[in-house]
Design a protein around this motif. Structure first.
Motif, mmCIF file in Angstrom:
data_model
loop_
_atom_site.group_PDB
_atom_site.id
_atom_site.type_symbol
_atom_site.label_atom_id
_atom_site.label_comp_id
_atom_site.label_asym_id
_atom_site.label_seq_id
_atom_site.Cartn_x
_atom_site.Cartn_y
_atom_site.Cartn_z
ATOM 1 N N VAL A 130 6.869 9.824 1.218
ATOM 2 C CA VAL A 130 5.815 8.844 0.970
ATOM 3 C C VAL A 130 6.351 7.813 -0.016
ATOM 4 O O VAL A 130 6.813 8.154 -1.103
ATOM 5 C CB VAL A 130 4.551 9.522 0.403
ATOM 6 C CG1 VAL A 130 3.494 8.487 0.064
ATOM 7 C CG2 VAL A 130 4.018 10.548 1.372
ATOM 8 N N LYS A 131 6.282 6.542 0.356
ATOM 9 C CA LYS A 131 6.701 5.455 -0.535
ATOM 10 C C LYS A 131 5.495 4.705 -1.103
ATOM 11 O O LYS A 131 5.495 4.312 -2.258
ATOM 12 C CB LYS A 131 7.618 4.481 0.232
ATOM 13 C CG LYS A 131 8.123 3.334 -0.602
ATOM 14 C CD LYS A 131 8.983 3.781 -1.753
ATOM 15 C CE LYS A 131 9.469 2.611 -2.582
ATOM 16 N NZ LYS A 131 9.908 2.976 -3.888
ATOM 17 N N VAL A 132 4.458 4.517 -0.254
ATOM 18 C CA VAL A 132 3.257 3.803 -0.687
ATOM 19 C C VAL A 132 2.040 4.570 -0.194
ATOM 20 O O VAL A 132 2.003 5.004 0.959
ATOM 21 C CB VAL A 132 3.217 2.367 -0.105
ATOM 22 C CG1 VAL A 132 1.929 1.656 -0.501
ATOM 23 C CG2 VAL A 132 4.428 1.563 -0.547
ATOM 24 N N MET A 133 1.066 4.755 -1.063
ATOM 25 C CA MET A 133 -0.228 5.308 -0.664
ATOM 26 C C MET A 133 -1.302 4.324 -1.084
ATOM 27 O O MET A 133 -1.231 3.755 -2.169
ATOM 28 C CB MET A 133 -0.476 6.683 -1.282
ATOM 29 C CG MET A 133 -0.510 6.682 -2.799
ATOM 30 S SD MET A 133 -1.377 8.043 -3.554
ATOM 31 C CE MET A 133 -3.048 7.601 -3.289
ATOM 32 N N GLY A 134 -2.250 4.077 -0.211
ATOM 33 C CA GLY A 134 -3.278 3.085 -0.496
ATOM 34 C C GLY A 134 -4.563 3.695 -1.006
ATOM 35 O O GLY A 134 -4.956 4.782 -0.599
ATOM 36 N N ILE A 135 -5.195 2.993 -1.914
ATOM 37 C CA ILE A 135 -6.521 3.328 -2.404
ATOM 38 C C ILE A 135 -7.380 2.081 -2.214
ATOM 39 O O ILE A 135 -7.033 1.006 -2.718
ATOM 40 C CB ILE A 135 -6.517 3.727 -3.892
ATOM 41 C CG1 ILE A 135 -5.725 5.017 -4.088
ATOM 42 C CG2 ILE A 135 -7.931 3.873 -4.431
ATOM 43 C CD1 ILE A 135 -5.631 5.455 -5.529
ATOM 44 N N PRO A 136 -8.493 2.191 -1.483
ATOM 45 C CA PRO A 136 -9.348 1.016 -1.313
ATOM 46 C C PRO A 136 -10.051 0.687 -2.624
ATOM 47 O O PRO A 136 -10.553 1.577 -3.301
ATOM 48 C CB PRO A 136 -10.349 1.464 -0.242
ATOM 49 C CG PRO A 136 -10.422 2.944 -0.404
ATOM 50 C CD PRO A 136 -9.045 3.378 -0.837
ATOM 51 N N VAL A 137 -10.051 -0.574 -2.982
ATOM 52 C CA VAL A 137 -10.720 -0.993 -4.219
ATOM 53 C C VAL A 137 -11.612 -2.182 -3.926
ATOM 54 O O VAL A 137 -11.313 -3.011 -3.078
ATOM 55 C CB VAL A 137 -9.709 -1.326 -5.345
ATOM 56 C CG1 VAL A 137 -8.907 -0.089 -5.723
ATOM 57 C CG2 VAL A 137 -8.779 -2.462 -4.965
ATOM 58 N N GLU A 138 -12.720 -2.240 -4.621
ATOM 59 C CA GLU A 138 -13.692 -3.318 -4.418
ATOM 60 C C GLU A 138 -13.230 -4.634 -5.034
ATOM 61 O O GLU A 138 -13.598 -5.700 -4.562
ATOM 62 C CB GLU A 138 -15.038 -2.890 -4.997
ATOM 63 C CG GLU A 138 -15.608 -1.680 -4.296
ATOM 64 C CD GLU A 138 -16.754 -1.016 -5.034
ATOM 65 O OE1 GLU A 138 -17.470 -0.260 -4.375
ATOM 66 O OE2 GLU A 138 -16.925 -1.243 -6.246
ATOM 67 N N ASP A 139 -12.427 -4.548 -6.088
ATOM 68 C CA ASP A 139 -11.966 -5.737 -6.804
ATOM 69 C C ASP A 139 -10.543 -5.461 -7.287
ATOM 70 O O ASP A 139 -10.346 -4.617 -8.165
ATOM 71 C CB ASP A 139 -12.915 -6.009 -7.973
ATOM 72 C CG ASP A 139 -12.536 -7.214 -8.806
ATOM 73 O OD1 ASP A 139 -11.361 -7.369 -9.169
ATOM 74 O OD2 ASP A 139 -13.451 -8.003 -9.122
ATOM 75 N N GLN A 140 -9.574 -6.169 -6.735
ATOM 76 C CA GLN A 140 -8.182 -5.880 -7.073
ATOM 77 C C GLN A 140 -7.855 -6.136 -8.539
ATOM 78 O O GLN A 140 -7.128 -5.349 -9.147
ATOM 79 C CB GLN A 140 -7.235 -6.691 -6.185
ATOM 80 C CG GLN A 140 -7.113 -6.136 -4.784
ATOM 81 C CD GLN A 140 -6.088 -6.873 -3.977
ATOM 82 O OE1 GLN A 140 -6.210 -8.076 -3.768
ATOM 83 N NE2 GLN A 140 -5.071 -6.164 -3.520
ATOM 84 N N GLU A 141 -8.364 -7.193 -9.121
ATOM 85 C CA GLU A 141 -8.060 -7.478 -10.523
ATOM 86 C C GLU A 141 -8.665 -6.421 -11.441
ATOM 87 O O GLU A 141 -8.016 -5.951 -12.375
ATOM 88 C CB GLU A 141 -8.534 -8.879 -10.914
ATOM 89 C CG GLU A 141 -8.070 -9.308 -12.292
ATOM 90 C CD GLU A 141 -6.550 -9.274 -12.469
ATOM 91 O OE1 GLU A 141 -6.108 -8.909 -13.583
ATOM 92 O OE2 GLU A 141 -5.806 -9.601 -11.532
ATOM 93 N N LYS A 142 -9.899 -6.046 -11.172
ATOM 94 C CA LYS A 142 -10.550 -4.987 -11.958
ATOM 95 C C LYS A 142 -9.776 -3.681 -11.811
ATOM 96 O O LYS A 142 -9.562 -2.958 -12.792
ATOM 97 C CB LYS A 142 -11.994 -4.818 -11.489
ATOM 98 C CG LYS A 142 -12.780 -3.794 -12.255
ATOM 99 C CD LYS A 142 -14.219 -3.730 -11.739
ATOM 100 C CE LYS A 142 -15.014 -2.679 -12.472
ATOM 101 N NZ LYS A 142 -16.376 -2.549 -11.937
#
Length: 131
Positions: free
Chosen positions: A3-15
């Motif tokens: 695994v190189k990248v795992m994604g987490i969904p976020v509502e606001d990238q800057e936050k």
């Protein structure tokens, strides 16, 4: 295979970036603009900067099924993913002092100790210590 990248969904990238770097202690790896509202934004563990990247993915804003899934997991109290730590109690104490909210305090469960925090971006994240 690894695994190189795992994604987490976020509502606001800057936050999310502020929380994951300022509170959890990750460091920013990549920040590449993709559009006016999206970035390829990854963070990594400070002590494993060539390790697995966590992609702070704005998918809930662009794909309704992702938003529904993320909301359902959160409302059910189910962690989206987990991060290993050396000492759950020490991390819990450090993060509580930084104002992080937990839905589960450190709890031993057989051969592990876990705690669950709110990442302020729509996810519960489980911290786990192998005993």
């Amino acid at each position: 295979m690894r695994v190189k990248v795992m994604g987490i969904p976020v509502e606001d990238q800057e936050k999310a970036l502020q929380f994951y770097t300022g509170k959890l202690g990750f460091v920013k790896k990549y920040d590449v603009p993709l559009s006016e509202t999206s970035r390829w934004l990854t963070v990594v563990a400070k002590d494993e900067q060539e390790g697995t990247e966590v992609l702070l993915e704005p998918s809930p804003n662009h794909f309704e099924p992702a938003k529904v899934y993320q909301k359902a997991l959160f409302e059910a109290g189910i962690p989206y993913t987990q991060f290993n730590v050396d000492n759950v109690q020490a991390e819990y104490d450090r993060l509580i002092n930084l104002g992080v909210e937990f839905s589960m305090k450190p709890t031993e469960m057989g051969t592990v100790k876990i705690a669950v925090l709110n990442d302020t971006c729509g996810n519960h994240i489980q911290l786990i210590e192998m005993l």
